[in-house]
Design a protein around this motif. Structure first.
Motif, PDB file in Angstrom:
ATOM      1  N   THR A   1       1.587   9.626   6.972  1.00 18.14           N
ATOM      2  CA  THR A   1       2.057   8.241   6.951  1.00 18.14           C
ATOM      3  C   THR A   1       0.901   7.298   7.277  1.00 18.14           C
ATOM      4  OG1 THR A   1       2.618   7.979   9.307  1.00 18.14           O
ATOM      5  CG2 THR A   1       4.289   9.015   7.900  1.00 18.14           C
ATOM      6  N   THR A   2       1.158   6.018   7.008  1.00 21.23           N
ATOM      7  CA  THR A   2       0.284   4.980   7.528  1.00 21.23           C
ATOM      8  C   THR A   2       0.296   5.056   9.055  1.00 21.23           C
ATOM      9  OG1 THR A   2      -0.075   2.580   7.487  1.00 21.23           O
ATOM     10  CG2 THR A   2       2.182   3.316   7.487  1.00 21.23           C
ATOM     11  N   PRO A   3      -0.804   4.752   9.759  1.00 20.93           N
ATOM     12  CA  PRO A   3      -1.980   4.026   9.272  1.00 20.93           C
ATOM     13  C   PRO A   3      -3.060   4.852   8.582  1.00 20.93           C
ATOM     14  CG  PRO A   3      -2.132   4.319  11.639  1.00 20.93           C
ATOM     15  CD  PRO A   3      -0.788   4.833  11.241  1.00 20.93           C
ATOM     16  N   ASP A   4      -2.946   6.198   8.507  1.00 21.68           N
ATOM     17  CA  ASP A   4      -3.929   6.935   7.716  1.00 21.68           C
ATOM     18  C   ASP A   4      -3.895   6.428   6.276  1.00 21.68           C
ATOM     19  OD1 ASP A   4      -5.128   8.542   9.617  1.00 21.68           O
ATOM     20  OD2 ASP A   4      -3.732  10.202   9.363  1.00 21.68           O
ATOM     21  N   VAL A   5      -4.992   6.569   5.577  1.00 20.73           N
ATOM     22  CA  VAL A   5      -5.130   6.043   4.219  1.00 20.73           C
ATOM     23  C   VAL A   5      -4.627   7.077   3.225  1.00 20.73           C
ATOM     24  CG1 VAL A   5      -6.771   5.304   2.452  1.00 20.73           C
ATOM     25  CG2 VAL A   5      -7.074   4.565   4.817  1.00 20.73           C
ATOM     26  N   ILE A   6      -3.635   6.691   2.448  1.00 16.25           N
ATOM     27  CA  ILE A   6      -3.087   7.544   1.394  1.00 16.25           C
ATOM     28  C   ILE A   6      -3.617   7.044   0.056  1.00 16.25           C
ATOM     29  CG2 ILE A   6      -0.972   8.290   0.233  1.00 16.25           C
ATOM     30  CD1 ILE A   6       0.438   7.702   3.020  1.00 16.25           C
ATOM     31  N   CYS A   7      -4.294   7.923  -0.675  1.00 12.23           N
ATOM     32  CA  CYS A   7      -4.890   7.558  -1.968  1.00 12.23           C
ATOM     33  C   CYS A   7      -4.249   8.371  -3.080  1.00 12.23           C
ATOM     34  CB  CYS A   7      -6.390   7.838  -1.988  1.00 12.23           C
ATOM     35  SG  CYS A   7      -7.362   6.907  -0.826  1.00 12.23           S
TER      36      CYS A   7
ATOM     37  N   GLU B   1       0.849  -1.188   0.000  1.00  9.95           N
ATOM     38  CA  GLU B   1       0.000   0.000   0.000  1.00  9.95           C
ATOM     39  C   GLU B   1       0.888   1.243   0.000  1.00  9.95           C
ATOM     40  OE1 GLU B   1      -1.563  -3.455   1.795  1.00  9.95           O
ATOM     41  OE2 GLU B   1      -0.366  -2.074   2.992  1.00  9.95           O
ATOM     42  N   TYR B   2       0.290   2.412  -0.246  1.00  8.90           N
ATOM     43  CA  TYR B   2       1.027   3.661  -0.079  1.00  8.90           C
ATOM     44  C   TYR B   2       1.223   3.896   1.413  1.00  8.90           C
ATOM     45  CZ  TYR B   2      -0.248   4.355  -4.975  1.00  8.90           C
ATOM     46  OH  TYR B   2      -0.404   4.196  -6.332  1.00  8.90           O
ATOM     47  N   THR B   3       2.437   4.240   1.797  1.00  4.95           N
ATOM     48  CA  THR B   3       2.773   4.259   3.215  1.00  4.95           C
ATOM     49  C   THR B   3       3.209   5.621   3.755  1.00  4.95           C
ATOM     50  OG1 THR B   3       5.002   3.519   2.619  1.00  4.95           O
ATOM     51  CG2 THR B   3       3.413   1.818   3.298  1.00  4.95           C
ATOM     52  N   MET B   4       3.696   6.521   2.899  1.00  4.01           N
ATOM     53  CA  MET B   4       4.204   7.791   3.415  1.00  4.01           C
ATOM     54  C   MET B   4       4.238   8.830   2.295  1.00  4.01           C
ATOM     55  SD  MET B   4       7.659   8.394   5.701  1.00  4.01           S
ATOM     56  CE  MET B   4       8.829   7.838   4.456  1.00  4.01           C
ATOM     57  N   VAL B   5       3.940  10.079   2.643  1.00  2.75           N
ATOM     58  CA  VAL B   5       3.993  11.182   1.694  1.00  2.75           C
ATOM     59  C   VAL B   5       4.973  12.221   2.201  1.00  2.75           C
ATOM     60  CG1 VAL B   5       2.698  12.999   0.508  1.00  2.75           C
ATOM     61  CG2 VAL B   5       1.577  10.810   1.041  1.00  2.75           C
ATOM     62  N   LEU B   6       5.914  12.632   1.327  1.00  2.00           N
ATOM     63  CA  LEU B   6       6.844  13.715   1.626  1.00  2.00           C
ATOM     64  C   LEU B   6       6.571  14.855   0.655  1.00  2.00           C
ATOM     65  CD1 LEU B   6       8.557  10.802   1.859  1.00  2.00           C
ATOM     66  CD2 LEU B   6      10.249  12.378   2.819  1.00  2.00           C
ATOM     67  N   ARG B   7       6.524  16.075   1.173  1.00  2.00           N
ATOM     68  CA  ARG B   7       6.350  17.267   0.350  1.00  2.00           C
ATOM     69  C   ARG B   7       7.571  18.140   0.536  1.00  2.00           C
ATOM     70  NH1 ARG B   7       0.810  19.531   1.341  1.00  2.00           N
ATOM     71  NH2 ARG B   7       1.699  20.094   3.362  1.00  2.00           N
ATOM     72  N   ASP B   8       8.316  18.339  -0.544  1.00  3.09           N
ATOM     73  CA  ASP B   8       9.580  19.092  -0.494  1.00  3.09           C
ATOM     74  C   ASP B   8      10.485  18.575   0.620  1.00  3.09           C
ATOM     75  OD1 ASP B   8       8.746  20.716  -2.610  1.00  3.09           O
ATOM     76  OD2 ASP B   8       7.741  22.114  -1.263  1.00  3.09           O
ATOM     77  N   GLY B   9      10.521  17.246   0.752  1.00  4.47           N
ATOM     78  CA  GLY B   9      11.414  16.600   1.704  1.00  4.47           C
ATOM     79  C   GLY B   9      10.869  16.429   3.103  1.00  4.47           C
TER      80      GLY B   9
END
Length: 375
Positions: free
Chosen positions: A301-307, A288-296
């Protein structure tokens, strides 16, 4: 952004109708966080059962009695199950073998994970057996490992596991907890054709009621109905996120997709550039998608749902299908607060996927580190 509803209030529906199946498919796809297998196959199967006169009742957790049997599928329901179609009775046989082996009568079919392809299988089992489904599940979204539930590796899930495959064979794993059951199951799946129906150890109704995340079936149905309305109205990503009760983290064009190999969960990352060219996003992914980085900076992050949603069609893009050139909206959907508790979070946090990062929970106004770090 508040947590998903955890209420024992009246269910969104008491019986599934045809449009509810489509809504459940859409909601499960969103809650899959890019993984868990696509629920389309399960939706088609469930619609066939309903068209044949079967009914699926949804009941509140307060009304549960007797035994609850969580039912799912093991293996690849996204690819192998399309090539090796079901015989149609695997789920019913799973329930029957569990009842015969344990000498009990199952009263309710439990939902293991309300996200991804597994979300539809309990409803199919319910249609085939006439048993109801509770308005609750044990993960609140999709996860990859058998241990990634609110029950985890606790004694409640040490017991008898049953799998059934299309050619009529059934396998019973007795006295095993999730780690041992997963090892045996993964080894057996090649001989079982790549996927099989799976019944977890049954739970007494009062145990399921105490552990389960109440209201998650209703939540998935609401998400699905809202997603369909947003798609029909051609709403943009930010408007869609608000409609779903989530957050819009950004929009971008995929520049590069890296896919790793090895380890328990498939690894990889997606690099994107914002439309104005000034912002860069990186989305880490396991199954699943596990983590989002914006400009580093880690913003979610998980456990929230990233779509990841196709900007033009509003369809969920699974981790295995994201490609260079995709124009993507990044949405974040909340999960029940229970998944952020210290006794559950370590099994779901980034480090459970091999990422050296603390869990971050996005709140209105920006990301907030999770208490305790989830390590």
């Amino acid at each position: 952004m508040s947590g998903a509803a955890e209420s024992t209030a009246e269910s969104f529906v008491d019986r599934l109708a045809g449009d509810d199946v489509e809504a459940l498919e859409r909601g499960a796809s969103l809650l899959g966080s890019g993984g868990g297998g696509h629920p389309r196959l399960g939706a088609l199967w469930l619609n066939r059962e309903l068209a044949g006169g079967a009914e699926v009742r949804v009941v509140g957790v307060d009304s549960l009695t007797g035994w609850v049997l969580p039912v799912a599928a093991a293996g690849s329901t996204a690819s192998v199950a399309v090539e090796k179609l079901s015989a149609g009775d695997e789920l019913r046989r799973c329930v029957e073998v569990a009842e015969q082996h344990l000498g009990i009568e199952v009263d309710t079919i439990g939902v293991l994970a309300i996200g991804g392809g597994n979300a539809l299988f309990p409803f199919i089992a319910a249609a085939q057996t006439g048993k109801p489904v509770p308005d609750a599940d044990l993960t609140g979204r999709a996860f990859s490992g058998l241990e990634q539930t609110v029950v985890g590796c606790g004694p409640e899930f040490t017991g008898t596991w049953v799998s059934a495959e299309a050619h009529g064979a059934a396998m019973v794993i007795d006295g095993a907890g999730p780690p041992a059951a997963e090892r045996v199951m993964r080894g057996a799946l090649a001989g079982l054709g790549g996927w099989a129906a799976l019944a977890y150890p049954p739970l007494p109704a009062d145990t399921f009621r105490r552990l389960a995340l109440a209201g998650t079936v209703s939540h998935a149905l609401r998400l699905g109905h809202q997603h369909r309305q947003a798609a029909q109205a051609a709403e943009d990503g930010a408007t869609l996120a608000r409609r779903l009760g989530g957050e819009h983290l950004g929009r971008g064009t995929v520049l590069e997709v890296h896919r790793g190999s090895g380890g328990k969960y498939a690894g990889g990352s997606v690099a994107m550039r914002s439309p104005d060219g000034d912002g860069l996003f990186r989305v880490e992914m396991g199954d699943e998608y596990t983590m989002v980085l914006r400009d580093g900076e880690v913003v979610a992050t998980t456990p929230d749902v990233i779509c990841l949603l196709d900007t033009h069609r509003r369809q969920v893009i699974p981790t295995g299908q994201v490609r260079r050139g995709h124009e993507v909206d990044i949405l974040l959907l909340p999960v029940p607060d229970r998944l952020w508790h210290a006794d559950v979070l370590p099994r779901l946090a980034p480090r459970a996927y091999g990422l050296d990062a603390d869990p971050v929970r996005y709140r209105a106004g920006g990301p907030v580190p999770a208490p305790g770090g989830g390590s």
